[in-house]
Scaffold this active site. Structure first.
Site, PDB file in Angstrom:
ATOM      1  CG  PHE A  23      -1.808   1.063   1.426  1.00  0.00           C
ATOM      2  CD1 PHE A  23      -2.929   1.232   0.987  1.00  0.00           C
ATOM      3  CD2 PHE A  23      -1.367   2.200   2.230  1.00  0.00           C
ATOM      4  CE1 PHE A  23      -4.028   2.326   1.054  1.00  0.00           C
ATOM      5  CE2 PHE A  23      -2.138   3.446   2.746  1.00  0.00           C
ATOM      6  CZ  PHE A  23      -3.679   3.324   2.102  1.00  0.00           C
ATOM      7  CD  GLU A  75      -1.821   0.631   9.132  1.00  0.00           C
ATOM      8  OE1 GLU A  75      -2.918   1.177   8.839  1.00  0.00           O
ATOM      9  OE2 GLU A  75      -1.219  -0.217   8.430  1.00  0.00           O
ATOM     10  N   GLY A 109      17.366  -9.427  33.573  1.00  0.00           N
ATOM     11  CA  GLY A 109      18.252  -9.524  32.340  1.00  0.00           C
ATOM     12  C   GLY A 109      17.860 -10.550  31.296  1.00  0.00           C
ATOM     13  CB  SER A 127       1.190  13.005  10.593  1.00  0.00           C
ATOM     14  OG  SER A 127       1.740  12.225  11.451  1.00  0.00           O
ATOM     15  NE  ARG A 164      15.567 -14.867  38.556  1.00  0.00           N
ATOM     16  CZ  ARG A 164      16.842 -15.113  38.710  1.00  0.00           C
ATOM     17  NH1 ARG A 164      17.119 -16.448  38.498  1.00  0.00           N
ATOM     18  NH2 ARG A 164      17.679 -14.155  38.993  1.00  0.00           N
TER      19      ARG A 164
END
Length: 399
Positions: A143, A378, A355, A152, A283
């Site tokens: 497109f 968009e 990390g 814009s 964890r």
């Protein structure tokens, strides 16, 4: 360094549904969504980190995208589409973007920015020539609206064509075009000699038409992006989209694409949340799972709250789209809100993984980088704010 599929963690994704929104979906909606989800788990998740690291588009998934309805699912069956409703379209975009925003970009560009204008603005000959092949992925489209100096403000475009009697002569350039490097056709927006914007279908192989690829992206790395260059391209007159002109024509396509993005961003957010939730239970720090601490529970509680709000917002928008009632401003609100929501969740989820959150062993950092493009294309975050502002006040603040 690449992360081969054999080293990838299995896709254990479980979709959050805190407000039992599945009860609002039809059996067909759930069947379509679940088929897309299963395909993403099988075909996208095992390879996507490797392709993002290599900055390559995985061409082998195109056929599968067509099979799950990833290309023009709402296009009528007589033109090769699935004839599905707008909520089905949204759910497919959600599942594909749960896998990767770049893959969803390929899908939604094909659906909303190529197939949609040919279906809505084209004639019967154009529909029959292009739509069935686009629906299967035999053809890939792109497109052409954004230009180097006009993003814009697309009305300022300088790409133009002249009537040469038996053909049009097209000149200009477009940039930041998803699918451009390998697209078979491009739906290009250009001004005629009176300054009126029209859509033209430009086919690969037309003399003077080139599509150089854009490299060195930190975002949407598994999506191919490029330019469209038109140097005295002879476009047959039958390739002009005859049924709508003016800026409203491409903006109508963007309404459809932005609607798909509103759903897609939820998918990226859900994947980040699901990853962080699972990690928080596994964890161990200070002799307990990090999910048992207040700060991490705060993050997770805010994530699921924002996802739930976005799901409700977007489901209602889908109902309005099905009824032909959704406004451009309503679509803008959902696009801006949901992408912003997804970015915030990606950032918080990344922190929760410490990390490990920056590695390709998990999807979060890839989603975060991708969403930095989604929040811009968009319609940028700020432009969508101004669209809502204009809608509620009646005052355009763009100039």
């Amino acid at each position: 360094m690449t992360f081969k599929s054999k080293t990838m963690r299995p896709d254990l994704f479980q979709s959050p549904d805190y407000y039992l929104l599945d009860e609002l979906l039809s059996d067909e909606h759930k069947m379509v969504r679940d088929a897309a989800r299963a395909w993403v788990k099988k075909e996208v998740s095992p390879i996507i980190e490797e392709y993002a690291q290599k900055a390559e588009f995985p061409h082998q998934i195109v056929k599968g995208l067509g099979e799950i309805g990833g290309f023009g699912p709402y296009i009528p069956v007589e033109y090769g589409g699935a004839g599905l409703d707008q909520i089905s379209y949204g759910l497919i975009m959600q599942e594909i973007e749960r896998g990767d925003s770049g893959v969803r970009s390929t899908s939604s560009v094909q659906s909303s920015l190529v197939m949609y204008p040919i279906w809505k603005y084209g004639n019967e000959e154009q529909r029959m020539k292009y739509l069935p092949k686009l629906a299967t992925g035999e053809f890939i489209g792109c497109f052409g609206l954004t230009e180097p100096d006009y993003g814009s403000n697309p009305a300022g475009m300088v790409t133009n064509y002249k009537d040469m009697g038996d053909h049009y002569l097209l000149n200009g350039a477009k940039m930041w075009i998803s699918n451009a490097p390998f697209a078979d056709i491009a739906v290009v927006w250009a001004k005629n000699e009176e300054g009126r914007i029209h859509g033209l279908i430009v086919e690969r192989g037309m003399e003077g038409f080139s599509t150089p690829e854009t490299h060195n992206k930190w975002s949407l790395r598994a999506s191919a992006t490029g330019e469209l260059i038109f140097d005295n391209v002879k476009v047959p007159k039958e390739n002009l989209l005859p049924n709508k002109s003016g800026l409203g024509a491409p903006l109508g396509c963007l309404d459809s694409a932005r609607y798909g993005i509103a759903w897609g961003a939820i998918g990226a957010a859900m994947d980040c949340y699901d990853t962080a939730l699972r990690y928080s239970k596994e964890r161990i720090q200070f002799d307990k799972p990090i999910g048992a601490t207040q700060l991490q529970q705060k993050k997770l509680a805010e994530m699921i709250t924002e996802i739930t709000k976005a799901q409700l917002l977007t489901w209602r928008l889908g109902v309005l789209r099905n009824e032909g009632k959704a406004t451009t401003a309503q679509i803008s609100m959902a696009k801006r809100n949901n992408v912003d929501m997804a970015l915030t969740i990606a950032r918080d989820a990344r922190q929760m993984l410490g990390g490990m959150g920056i590695t390709g062993e998990y999807s979060i950092m890839r989603h975060m980088m991708n969403l930095e493009s989604v929040v811009t294309y968009e319609g940028t975050h700020d432009i969508h704010l101004l669209i809502t502002g204009m809608d509620v006040t009646g005052f355009p603040a763009f100039k």
